[in-house]
Motif scaffolding. Sequence first.
Motif, PDB file in Angstrom:
ATOM      1  N   GLY A 212      58.027  71.209  70.570  1.00  0.00           N
ATOM      2  CA  GLY A 212      56.796  71.940  70.316  1.00  0.00           C
ATOM      3  C   GLY A 212      56.133  71.341  69.087  1.00  0.00           C
ATOM      4  O   GLY A 212      56.335  70.158  68.775  1.00  0.00           O
ATOM      5  N   PRO A 213      55.357  72.117  68.338  1.00  0.00           N
ATOM      6  CA  PRO A 213      54.691  71.585  67.139  1.00  0.00           C
ATOM      7  C   PRO A 213      55.691  71.049  66.119  1.00  0.00           C
ATOM      8  O   PRO A 213      56.685  71.701  65.808  1.00  0.00           O
ATOM      9  CB  PRO A 213      53.933  72.801  66.587  1.00  0.00           C
ATOM     10  N   ILE A 214      55.413  69.857  65.621  1.00  0.00           N
ATOM     11  CA  ILE A 214      56.278  69.210  64.630  1.00  0.00           C
ATOM     12  C   ILE A 214      55.493  69.053  63.335  1.00  0.00           C
ATOM     13  O   ILE A 214      54.339  68.602  63.337  1.00  0.00           O
ATOM     14  CB  ILE A 214      56.741  67.824  65.113  1.00  0.00           C
TER      15      ILE A 214
ATOM     16  N   VAL B 192      61.488  61.050  74.492  1.00  0.00           N
ATOM     17  CA  VAL B 192      60.896  62.091  73.653  1.00  0.00           C
ATOM     18  C   VAL B 192      59.581  62.492  74.310  1.00  0.00           C
ATOM     19  O   VAL B 192      58.591  61.775  74.256  1.00  0.00           O
ATOM     20  CB  VAL B 192      60.690  61.614  72.206  1.00  0.00           C
ATOM     21  N   SER B 193      59.607  63.642  74.958  1.00  0.00           N
ATOM     22  CA  SER B 193      58.464  64.142  75.704  1.00  0.00           C
ATOM     23  C   SER B 193      57.758  65.216  74.879  1.00  0.00           C
ATOM     24  O   SER B 193      57.599  65.070  73.662  1.00  0.00           O
ATOM     25  CB  SER B 193      58.923  64.662  77.070  1.00  0.00           C
ATOM     26  N   SER B 194      57.357  66.322  75.500  1.00  0.00           N
ATOM     27  CA  SER B 194      56.646  67.389  74.798  1.00  0.00           C
ATOM     28  C   SER B 194      56.592  68.614  75.689  1.00  0.00           C
ATOM     29  O   SER B 194      56.538  68.495  76.924  1.00  0.00           O
ATOM     30  CB  SER B 194      55.218  66.945  74.454  1.00  0.00           C
ATOM     31  N   VAL B 195      56.548  69.798  75.063  1.00  0.00           N
ATOM     32  CA  VAL B 195      56.320  70.999  75.858  1.00  0.00           C
ATOM     33  C   VAL B 195      54.940  70.972  76.499  1.00  0.00           C
ATOM     34  O   VAL B 195      54.680  71.694  77.464  1.00  0.00           O
ATOM     35  CB  VAL B 195      56.495  72.288  75.031  1.00  0.00           C
ATOM     36  N   ALA B 196      54.051  70.099  76.009  1.00  0.00           N
ATOM     37  CA  ALA B 196      52.740  69.941  76.644  1.00  0.00           C
ATOM     38  C   ALA B 196      52.878  69.510  78.097  1.00  0.00           C
ATOM     39  O   ALA B 196      52.003  69.784  78.919  1.00  0.00           O
ATOM     40  CB  ALA B 196      51.892  68.926  75.883  1.00  0.00           C
TER      41      ALA B 196
END
Length: 251
Positions: free
Chosen positions: A189-191, A144-148
């Motif tokens: 993205g934002p959760i 579980v990564s991130s668009v960041a």
Amino acid sequence: MSLSDRPVALVTGAATGVGRACALQFAQRGFAVIVNYSRSETEANQTASEIKTLGTPVSVIRADVSVASEVHSMLDHVRNQYGRLDCLVNNAAATEFVEHSDLDAMTEDAWDRILGVNLKGPFFVTRAAAKLLAEGDGGSVVNVSSVAGFTGAGSCIAYCASKGGLNTMTKSLARALGPKIRVNAVCPGPIDSRWIRDGNPDWDLNEMVANYPIPKPSQPDDIADAVLFFSTGTKLTTGQLLAVDGGQMLT
């Protein structure tokens, strides 16, 4: 279904948020689930209690994924208790909310902790789990990564750097562990979760997503849907990074 015949999933950071949603979705599909946590013991036990109502086996294990010895102890428990591992979700994460322009506020201790949990952790857990994953019919690892990790915009520079590294490591591990083990990453993205609400109450989620093609923040189950797809819904997908961001990166 006997315990030895039942597929097994290990979810790190499974006490709350996305990890909790993943653990419950695995249980709904008949998996035995290992709920890992580091600090949120009460919430981890609550997640396990809900899994028990679904009639599937569950274990709760405390381990700091950034500490290799604790990770090895956790995987020893998985082998001794279940004798197999089919799916691993590296969800445990850490961050600090630090303005990117305030370089001095990004302390060395915070930097080390964030990269320790977010980057060393997935490597340590995957390394410890690899043999057990490979012993079955084919294992899956989902980070579980991130668009960041793509955009460089997020809660702090260290967080963005850790997720960029995790995205690259996902591809490296997919090459190293194939063909028996598939490795992919989901990049939210934002959760709408406690992570942002408690971490920085000044952030307005609705304002953040207002110009996205799908102008709403994701829910933990939206991310878990993608994790479960990589885990159980595909057999020929590896080394992929899937953004679940409402189209954030199109803006």
